[in-house]
Design an enzyme around this catalytic site. Structure first.
Site, PDB file in Angstrom:
ATOM      1  N   GLY A  59      56.542  35.591  26.045  1.00 22.51           N
ATOM      2  CA  GLY A  59      57.214  36.428  25.062  1.00 22.51           C
ATOM      3  C   GLY A  59      58.716  36.506  25.191  1.00 22.51           C
ATOM      4  O   GLY A  59      59.369  37.222  24.425  1.00 22.51           O
ATOM      5  N   TRP A  89      61.136  34.308  24.511  1.00 27.74           N
ATOM      6  CA  TRP A  89      61.888  33.834  23.347  1.00 27.74           C
ATOM      7  C   TRP A  89      61.727  34.799  22.174  1.00 27.74           C
ATOM      8  O   TRP A  89      62.663  34.997  21.399  1.00 27.74           O
ATOM      9  CB  TRP A  89      61.435  32.419  22.961  1.00 27.74           C
ATOM     10  CG  TRP A  89      62.105  31.355  23.785  1.00 27.74           C
ATOM     11  CD1 TRP A  89      62.591  31.483  25.051  1.00 27.74           C
ATOM     12  CD2 TRP A  89      62.379  30.007  23.391  1.00 27.74           C
ATOM     13  NE1 TRP A  89      63.138  30.296  25.483  1.00 27.74           N
ATOM     14  CE2 TRP A  89      63.021  29.372  24.489  1.00 27.74           C
ATOM     15  CE3 TRP A  89      62.123  29.269  22.248  1.00 27.74           C
ATOM     16  CZ2 TRP A  89      63.421  28.040  24.450  1.00 27.74           C
ATOM     17  CZ3 TRP A  89      62.511  27.935  22.205  1.00 27.74           C
ATOM     18  CH2 TRP A  89      63.163  27.325  23.286  1.00 27.74           C
ATOM     19  N   ASP A 134      50.467  31.570  20.297  1.00 28.30           N
ATOM     20  CA  ASP A 134      50.196  30.939  21.586  1.00 28.30           C
ATOM     21  C   ASP A 134      48.685  30.951  21.828  1.00 28.30           C
ATOM     22  O   ASP A 134      47.986  31.844  21.338  1.00 28.30           O
ATOM     23  CB  ASP A 134      50.911  31.652  22.734  1.00 28.30           C
ATOM     24  CG  ASP A 134      51.027  30.749  23.965  1.00 28.30           C
ATOM     25  OD1 ASP A 134      52.112  30.176  24.164  1.00 28.30           O
ATOM     26  OD2 ASP A 134      50.032  30.595  24.709  1.00 28.30           O
ATOM     27  N   ASP A 175      45.333  28.602  18.604  1.00 26.80           N
ATOM     28  CA  ASP A 175      45.756  27.252  18.949  1.00 26.80           C
ATOM     29  C   ASP A 175      46.593  26.679  17.811  1.00 26.80           C
ATOM     30  O   ASP A 175      46.104  26.507  16.694  1.00 26.80           O
ATOM     31  CB  ASP A 175      44.522  26.379  19.202  1.00 26.80           C
ATOM     32  CG  ASP A 175      44.883  24.979  19.704  1.00 26.80           C
ATOM     33  OD1 ASP A 175      46.085  24.645  19.729  1.00 26.80           O
ATOM     34  OD2 ASP A 175      43.965  24.241  20.083  1.00 26.80           O
ATOM     35  N   ASP A 181      58.758  25.977  22.340  1.00 30.66           N
ATOM     36  CA  ASP A 181      58.865  25.761  23.784  1.00 30.66           C
ATOM     37  C   ASP A 181      57.509  25.329  24.322  1.00 30.66           C
ATOM     38  O   ASP A 181      57.187  25.549  25.489  1.00 30.66           O
ATOM     39  CB  ASP A 181      59.339  27.042  24.475  1.00 30.66           C
ATOM     40  CG  ASP A 181      60.005  26.754  25.821  1.00 30.66           C
ATOM     41  OD1 ASP A 181      60.457  25.610  26.024  1.00 30.66           O
ATOM     42  OD2 ASP A 181      60.057  27.664  26.665  1.00 30.66           O
ATOM     43  N   LYS A 187      61.295  21.781  22.748  1.00 25.76           N
ATOM     44  CA  LYS A 187      61.359  21.200  24.093  1.00 25.76           C
ATOM     45  C   LYS A 187      60.738  19.818  24.114  1.00 25.76           C
ATOM     46  O   LYS A 187      59.693  19.573  23.510  1.00 25.76           O
ATOM     47  CB  LYS A 187      60.624  22.103  25.086  1.00 25.76           C
ATOM     48  CG  LYS A 187      60.588  21.538  26.512  1.00 25.76           C
ATOM     49  CD  LYS A 187      60.266  22.588  27.533  1.00 25.76           C
ATOM     50  CE  LYS A 187      58.879  23.171  27.385  1.00 25.76           C
ATOM     51  NZ  LYS A 187      58.618  24.226  28.388  1.00 25.76           N
TER      52      LYS A 187
END
Length: 239
Positions: free
Chosen positions: A87, A89, A114, A130, A154, A194
């Protein structure tokens, strides 16, 4: 980190005060590798800063450092955080777009997803789901209620220890995040994701240049220097 829709690691802050170095010895139930990891955590100024500043992870400072240069998390912006756990970000985004209860106008919006459960973040709506599931994009669009200004990712799949395999897995997540971003971003929107250095990100960058005015790599100071982790950043979305 959870496989598939991944979570973020811990965090810290540039210029954080450094104390005496703490050394950790192996114990009966502690391996050499776990001792090294613990020692690094105890001596990481970003970990200390996260505790001090109330962020859930050192990763919060990666976003802070990138946005201090990019200025995409503006007040009133609508943000999607893919791979939101734990959490950090979402915390940064909700602060900067003013989506928290009591924030002054203009008020933004933060939506996250998430695979693992995320403790509620004031100012953000995070679902446990998902991201690679077929109906995940539809569920996120329903929560957004319209187009987004920024899509953050991320995400990182569970590491296998095989560098090439891990690189391909995270690139697949990044490509899925880009597909979603192209579908939901407003004109002029931004995308940050990322990746791991490994060569195949060049193809991803080429695809991004078709949709965004500016595309580049960034490695914020909070990203450990010995890590192959870096971020692809795209701004000026062409709808």
């Amino acid at each position: 980190m959870t496989a598939r829709s991944g979570s973020k690691g811990g965090g810290g802050k540039s210029g954080a005060a450094r104390g005496l170095h703490v050394r950790v010895k192996t114990a009966k139930k502690r391996t050499v590798s776990s001792a090294r990891w613990l020692e690094r955590q105890l001596n990481d100024p970003y970990v200390a800063a996260a505790k001090r500043d109330g962020y859930r992870s050192r990763a919060a400072y990666k976003l802070i450092e990138m946005d201090d240069k990019l200025h995409v998390l503006r007040a009133g912006a609508v943000v999607v955080d893919l791979g939101a756990a734990p959490g950090g970000w979402c915390q940064v985004a909700s602060e900067r777009v003013r989506s928290r209860p009591g924030d002054s106008a203009p008020n933004g919006k933060v939506v996250g997803i998430d695979l693992t459960e995320v403790v509620p973040v004031p100012g953000a709506e995070v679902i446990q789901f998902d991201f690679l599931a077929e109906d995940a994009p539809e569920r996120l669009r329903a929560l957004l209620g319209g187009p987004a200004d920024v899509v953050l990712s991320d995400m990182a799949a569970a590491a296998t220890g095989h560098k090439a395999t891990d690189h391909l897995k995270i690139m697949a997540l990044c490509e899925a995040a880009l597909d979603f971003a192209v579908d939901v971003l407003k004109p002029g929107g931004a995308f940050i994701a990322k990746v791991l250095q490994g060569g195949s990100e060049n193809q991803l960058m080429a695809t991004m240049r078709k949709h965004f005015a500016v595309v580049k790599h960034m490695k914020p100071p909070a990203s450990r220097s010995d890590s192959s982790e870096m971020y692809v950043v795209a701004t000026g979305f062409r709808a």
